[in-house]
Write a protein that holds these residues in place. Sequence first.
Motif, mmCIF file in Angstrom:
data_model
loop_
_atom_site.group_PDB
_atom_site.id
_atom_site.type_symbol
_atom_site.label_atom_id
_atom_site.label_comp_id
_atom_site.label_asym_id
_atom_site.label_seq_id
_atom_site.Cartn_x
_atom_site.Cartn_y
_atom_site.Cartn_z
ATOM 1 N N SER A 25 0.813 -1.224 0.000
ATOM 2 C CA SER A 25 0.000 0.000 0.000
ATOM 3 C C SER A 25 0.840 1.265 0.000
ATOM 4 O O SER A 25 0.311 2.363 0.202
ATOM 5 N N ARG A 35 0.889 5.111 2.170
ATOM 6 C CA ARG A 35 -0.300 4.980 3.020
ATOM 7 C C ARG A 35 -0.145 3.807 3.987
ATOM 8 O O ARG A 35 -0.428 3.916 5.187
ATOM 9 N N GLY A 36 0.323 2.666 3.476
ATOM 10 C CA GLY A 36 0.505 1.496 4.315
ATOM 11 C C GLY A 36 1.639 1.650 5.302
ATOM 12 O O GLY A 36 1.528 1.256 6.474
ATOM 13 N N ASP A 53 -1.603 -7.601 -5.514
ATOM 14 C CA ASP A 53 -2.596 -6.743 -4.869
ATOM 15 C C ASP A 53 -3.905 -6.827 -5.640
ATOM 16 O O ASP A 53 -3.894 -6.995 -6.866
ATOM 17 N N GLY A 55 -1.284 -7.914 1.923
ATOM 18 C CA GLY A 55 -1.926 -6.961 2.819
ATOM 19 C C GLY A 55 -2.641 -7.667 3.961
ATOM 20 O O GLY A 55 -3.024 -8.830 3.853
#
Length: 225
Positions: free
Chosen positions: A54, A57-58, A175, A198
């Motif tokens: 991500s 953001r991740g 993803d 994720g």
Amino acid sequence: MTRTCFRGVRAVLFDLDGTLIDSAPDLGSAVDTMRVRRGLDPLPLEHYRPFTGSGARGMLRAAFDISPEHGEYEALKNEFFDVYAGCLTQRTQAFDGVTHLLASLVGQHMPWGVVTNKAERFTLPITRSMKLFATASVVICGDTTAYAKPHPEPLLEAASRLGLAPGDCIYVGDDQRDILAGRAAGMRTVAAHYGYLGPGADASTWGADAEVSSPLQVLNLLELP
């Protein structure tokens, strides 16, 4: 691995982070540096790894439990980009089997390329520093086109630069956005279970045409001599 065989494939396109390269060590190191600067305890790489797909953001979520809606998010994101730019080739390596996979595609005269949401600022230094990318026929970055995945435009641009119809290509990614983009572009898709995926992700629900648990399994999906 899904028992699928793709016919008529003329090119293989890949996501970058979590599919061809393991960039988690450099991404994690960058955001952990930010924690230490603020007097916080460092966190192990395995804490960051699931969030790597991500991007900023991740990473910021993993390090500071902060989301894009937070008032300090933009400043932290820009700091993260600057720190990461200074270390992005220090620990990043190809996943086991990727070098063999790409060499096999080249040996069979099968063009391959990269379509990533990673900005050109970071993508090009990495691809230029790693020998395995010398044979890539196309590299599309997150800011090459007006849209990023899951929009299909980056994949359509890659097919266009290869001189191929989207249906002639398969797209491999770790993803859900990769699979959504590939399907929207009219490409057949492969979910890479060995990637970052994720937290809580179930790749079997993404609707990919095939799934692999290692890079070399991609070869088994192709009708190569």
